[in-house]
Design a protein around this motif. Structure first.
Motif, PDB file in Angstrom:
ATOM      1  N   THR A  39       0.841  -1.188   0.000  1.00  0.00           N
ATOM      2  CA  THR A  39       0.000   0.000   0.000  1.00  0.00           C
ATOM      3  C   THR A  39       0.882   1.246   0.000  1.00  0.00           C
ATOM      4  O   THR A  39       2.071   1.188   0.322  1.00  0.00           O
ATOM      5  N   TRP A  41       1.160   5.134   1.436  1.00  0.00           N
ATOM      6  CA  TRP A  41       0.702   6.119   2.409  1.00  0.00           C
ATOM      7  C   TRP A  41       1.157   7.511   1.987  1.00  0.00           C
ATOM      8  O   TRP A  41       2.305   7.696   1.595  1.00  0.00           O
ATOM      9  N   THR A  48       0.969  11.758   3.156  1.00  0.00           N
ATOM     10  CA  THR A  48       0.540  12.828   4.062  1.00  0.00           C
ATOM     11  C   THR A  48       0.019  13.994   3.226  1.00  0.00           C
ATOM     12  O   THR A  48       0.616  14.380   2.227  1.00  0.00           O
ATOM     13  N   ILE A 102      -3.562  11.678   6.911  1.00  0.00           N
ATOM     14  CA  ILE A 102      -2.674  10.733   6.233  1.00  0.00           C
ATOM     15  C   ILE A 102      -3.535   9.636   5.623  1.00  0.00           C
ATOM     16  O   ILE A 102      -4.402   9.067   6.299  1.00  0.00           O
ATOM     17  N   LYS A 103      -3.283   9.344   4.353  1.00  0.00           N
ATOM     18  CA  LYS A 103      -4.161   8.436   3.626  1.00  0.00           C
ATOM     19  C   LYS A 103      -3.410   7.211   3.127  1.00  0.00           C
ATOM     20  O   LYS A 103      -2.266   7.323   2.699  1.00  0.00           O
ATOM     21  N   GLN A 104      -4.091   6.093   3.157  1.00  0.00           N
ATOM     22  CA  GLN A 104      -3.549   4.841   2.646  1.00  0.00           C
ATOM     23  C   GLN A 104      -4.276   4.482   1.349  1.00  0.00           C
ATOM     24  O   GLN A 104      -5.507   4.457   1.307  1.00  0.00           O
ATOM     25  N   TYR A 105      -3.476   4.196   0.310  1.00  0.00           N
ATOM     26  CA  TYR A 105      -4.028   3.883  -1.006  1.00  0.00           C
ATOM     27  C   TYR A 105      -3.543   2.525  -1.500  1.00  0.00           C
ATOM     28  O   TYR A 105      -2.485   2.036  -1.085  1.00  0.00           O
ATOM     29  N   ILE A 137       5.395   9.968   6.945  1.00  0.00           N
ATOM     30  CA  ILE A 137       5.055   8.739   7.657  1.00  0.00           C
ATOM     31  C   ILE A 137       6.073   7.666   7.305  1.00  0.00           C
ATOM     32  O   ILE A 137       6.572   7.616   6.170  1.00  0.00           O
ATOM     33  N   VAL A 197       6.267   3.440   7.873  1.00  0.00           N
ATOM     34  CA  VAL A 197       5.591   2.238   8.347  1.00  0.00           C
ATOM     35  C   VAL A 197       6.622   1.114   8.441  1.00  0.00           C
ATOM     36  O   VAL A 197       7.195   0.690   7.437  1.00  0.00           O
ATOM     37  N   ILE A 226       3.709   2.374  13.137  1.00  0.00           N
ATOM     38  CA  ILE A 226       3.733   3.576  12.313  1.00  0.00           C
ATOM     39  C   ILE A 226       4.406   4.717  13.073  1.00  0.00           C
ATOM     40  O   ILE A 226       4.150   4.926  14.263  1.00  0.00           O
ATOM     41  N   GLN A 279      -3.159   1.254  15.395  1.00  0.00           N
ATOM     42  CA  GLN A 279      -3.211   2.722  15.305  1.00  0.00           C
ATOM     43  C   GLN A 279      -3.538   3.388  16.639  1.00  0.00           C
ATOM     44  O   GLN A 279      -4.179   4.432  16.694  1.00  0.00           O
TER      45      GLN A 279
END
Length: 351
Positions: free
Chosen positions: A126, A128, A130, A141-144, A175, A177, A183, A203
């Motif tokens: 994935t 991530w 910011t 912060i997004k996870q795609y 970020i 991971v 994280i 989280q």
């Protein structure tokens, strides 16, 4: 008389050819741009460890915005480039060989800053990102998925804040991971927060340093974070022109590097695959600096090994490394591009 005429003819012809060559040379030179304005102009100082790969990417004109971040999936051979701008794709996807794969057609990104590939060795990596935007999707912060599908969001979209429950950010910078799923976030690219936060795989906040200042474990614009194999967290404390080091388990402060950053602050920090060098970017001096990584149990002071001096106004911002080949990718705000540097060692690989 004939001999003298023949000699004069030869001399005249030679002079004419010389003048013609000088005219052509001057014409060609007048068309060459000044070397300081070349996007690919650079110098190697100290030990030569990296060289520029001019073939990457194959179509640099695809960069249409300000390039802020770059992340590498070494197992898939893919490079993600984050850029900003009106009506431009916020993420471009290339192969490590330079071929263009796709843009992300997502409307959920406003102003990408840091970008990181997690779980690269798994079947489900994935990405991530910011987001420091001020709109309804910012301050989080997004996870795609690798194709740009939004999977989850950390923080409260559109709301800048400092709360931990629910979690809030204000211009989160980067970020990291860990392979364990834990994280690390540096929160505060000029906003109200100056925090280093460690989150569990679920989280939940495990520990945090969040005080603004110049003392131990205090920050002023923490901008980049990485974790080594010796349970140490390295943070580019940009506003204080230093790197701070912490124990990844307890959060205890271990030391500070500052002597290498008297001219300009560290903006990005990463480790080479062999764990011998830290790669640090300095935006205002247009430098990529390689520092000796200290052994376990020692922090000491930083030692510069090599410098890639880029051209003026390139403005390198964040970097990432291909952990398989050692290749270094740098996001450049001023030049509006990403570039690839390959290691000299063993035909382009670190030992």
């Amino acid at each position: 008389m004939k001999k003298r005429s023949h000699t004069c003819l030869i001399a005249t012809t030679a002079a004419t050819l010389f003048l013609l060559m000088m005219v052509l040379y001057g014409s060609i030179n007048s068309q060459q741009p000044d070397s300081s304005s070349l996007r690919h102009d650079y110098q190697l100082l100290g030990r030569p460890l990296y060289k520029l790969d001019l073939s990457w990417p194959r179509y640099p004109e695809l960069f249409t915005g300000e390039v802020f971040g770059v992340a590498v999936d070494q197992f898939a051979g893919v490079v993600y480039v984050a850029q900003r701008g009106e009506s431009v794709p916020k993420v471009l996807v290339f192969t490590t060989d330079g071929d263009f794969l796709m843009p992300w057609n997502t409307t959920t990104l406003e102003m990408p800053h840091g970008i990181f590939v997690a779980d690269a060795a798994s079947s489900y990596p994935t990405v991530w990102i910011t987001d420091v935007g001020n709109g309804p999707y910012g301050h989080c912060i997004k996870q795609y998925s690798p194709s740009g599908k939004l999977l989850q969001v950390l923080g409260t979209p559109g709301k800048a804040g400092s709360r931990l429950n629910p979690l809030e950010f204000d211009q989160p910078a980067e970020i990291f991971v860990h392979s364990s799923g834990e994280i690390y976030v540096v929160d505060g690219d000029g906003g109200m927060n100056n925090r280093l936060i460690k989150l569990s795989i679920n989280q939940e906040v495990l520990w945090m340093h969040g005080e603004k200042g110049q003392g131990m474990a205090q920050f002023y614009i923490p901008h980049s974070v990485t974790v080594d194999n010796s349970q140490r967290v390295w943070v580019a404390d940009r506003g204080n022109k230093r790197i701070q080091v912490f124990n990844s388990i307890t959060g205890d402060w271990l030391g500070t590097w500052g002597s290498c950053f008297t001219e300009d602050a560290p903006y990005s920090v990463r480790l080479t695959p062999d764990r011998k060098y830290f790669v640090v970017v300095q935006l205002n001096t247009n430098q990529i600096t390689l520092l000796d990584a200290p052994p376990v149990g020692v922090i000491g002071q930083c030692q510069v090994v090599s410098v890639i001096q880029l051209a003026d106004e390139v403005k390198p911002h964040l970097v990432d490394l291909d952990l398989k080949t050692g290749s270094l990718y740098v996001a450049e705000i001023g030049a509006q591009q990403a570039q690839k540097f390959t290691p000299f060692s063993l035909g382009g690989r670190f030992t």
